[in-house]
Design an enzyme around this catalytic site. Sequence first.
Site, PDB file in Angstrom:
ATOM      1  N   ALA A  54       0.542  -1.550   0.385  1.00 39.22           N
ATOM      2  CA  ALA A  54      -0.293   0.114  -0.002  1.00 39.22           C
ATOM      3  C   ALA A  54       0.550   1.574   0.037  1.00 39.22           C
ATOM      4  O   ALA A  54       2.106   1.289   0.415  1.00 39.22           O
ATOM      5  CB  ALA A  54      -0.932   0.343   1.411  1.00 39.22           C
ATOM      6  N   GLY A 100       0.276  -5.274   0.771  1.00 40.65           N
ATOM      7  CA  GLY A 100      -0.937  -5.244   0.284  1.00 40.65           C
ATOM      8  C   GLY A 100      -0.631  -6.117  -1.301  1.00 40.65           C
ATOM      9  O   GLY A 100      -1.301  -6.890  -1.449  1.00 40.65           O
ATOM     10  N   GLU A 103      -1.289  -9.751  -1.016  1.00 40.26           N
ATOM     11  CA  GLU A 103      -2.473 -10.132  -0.760  1.00 40.26           C
ATOM     12  C   GLU A 103      -3.136  -9.502  -1.833  1.00 40.26           C
ATOM     13  O   GLU A 103      -4.864 -10.711  -2.014  1.00 40.26           O
ATOM     14  CB  GLU A 103      -3.471  -9.398   0.265  1.00 40.26           C
ATOM     15  CG  GLU A 103      -2.590  -9.391   1.682  1.00 40.26           C
ATOM     16  CD  GLU A 103      -2.717  -7.988   2.721  1.00 40.26           C
ATOM     17  OE1 GLU A 103      -3.097  -8.635   3.862  1.00 40.26           O
ATOM     18  OE2 GLU A 103      -1.953  -6.789   2.349  1.00 40.26           O
ATOM     19  N   GLU A 123       3.917  -5.993   7.140  1.00 44.74           N
ATOM     20  CA  GLU A 123       3.189  -4.552   7.763  1.00 44.74           C
ATOM     21  C   GLU A 123       4.053  -4.188   9.490  1.00 44.74           C
ATOM     22  O   GLU A 123       3.278  -3.669   9.639  1.00 44.74           O
ATOM     23  CB  GLU A 123       1.941  -4.876   7.621  1.00 44.74           C
ATOM     24  CG  GLU A 123       1.225  -4.908   6.351  1.00 44.74           C
ATOM     25  CD  GLU A 123       1.499  -6.118   5.681  1.00 44.74           C
ATOM     26  OE1 GLU A 123       0.180  -6.128   4.171  1.00 44.74           O
ATOM     27  OE2 GLU A 123       2.109  -6.960   6.276  1.00 44.74           O
TER      28      GLU A 123
END
Length: 237
Positions: A54, A100, A103, A123
């Site tokens: 992100a 992300g 993911e 993260e």
Amino acid sequence: DGIAVMTVDNPPVNALAAAVLDDINNAVNEALIDDSVRVIILTGAGKRAFIAGADINEFVNLSEKKAGSDFLIKGQEITNLIESADKPFIAAIHGFCLGGGMEFALACHIRLADETAQFGQPEINLGIIPGYGGTQRGVRQMGKARALELLLSGNFISAQQAADYGIVNRVVPAGEVLDEAMALAETIAKKSRMPVRATIKAVNEGLGMEIGNALKLEREIWGELCETEDKEEGVAA
């Protein structure tokens, strides 16, 4: 030939900024409603990254629970849409596949990796946890212990280790992952649409069931396909 290539292009590392998520969401929906599209390949622009997570700059002002929780909704909606899609998504991964990005890769049905790829869920180094399914899809893909190792350490792993962990289907030589993904997509795109969609449905829905119910679902879908022209033509051929 029925293949859509979806390229995330946000230099320098293809971060998932809010505007990028909007673009991905629009592109995914367009591909799903376009009858000419049979298979979708998701990849990243440039040589440095598939998707390196992100946009951390967008985290700065998130200091309340509801705002933080709501921030994740869009990314979760898109990854859910990809995973539940009745058209196959193939992730063609090179360079950094982090946070992300990992993911989004985990949401795809099939994952191929360039030997230069690096995977990780860093993260925890930011004082947070994954928010687009990393604590859930990762566990289902590689098992609890291996998933927790990545989630709690924040360490990166190589493409080969990702293959050993079951995160990617296979590793290909540097610079060849998109070609390999195209070749696989071409093979799938030549198959009849209905059994492709039925296979994805059986796998996705069956994973959440007890084995007896999952086998019943498989029988029902098999029976439904017996009523189709695709089955008649395939068996006859």
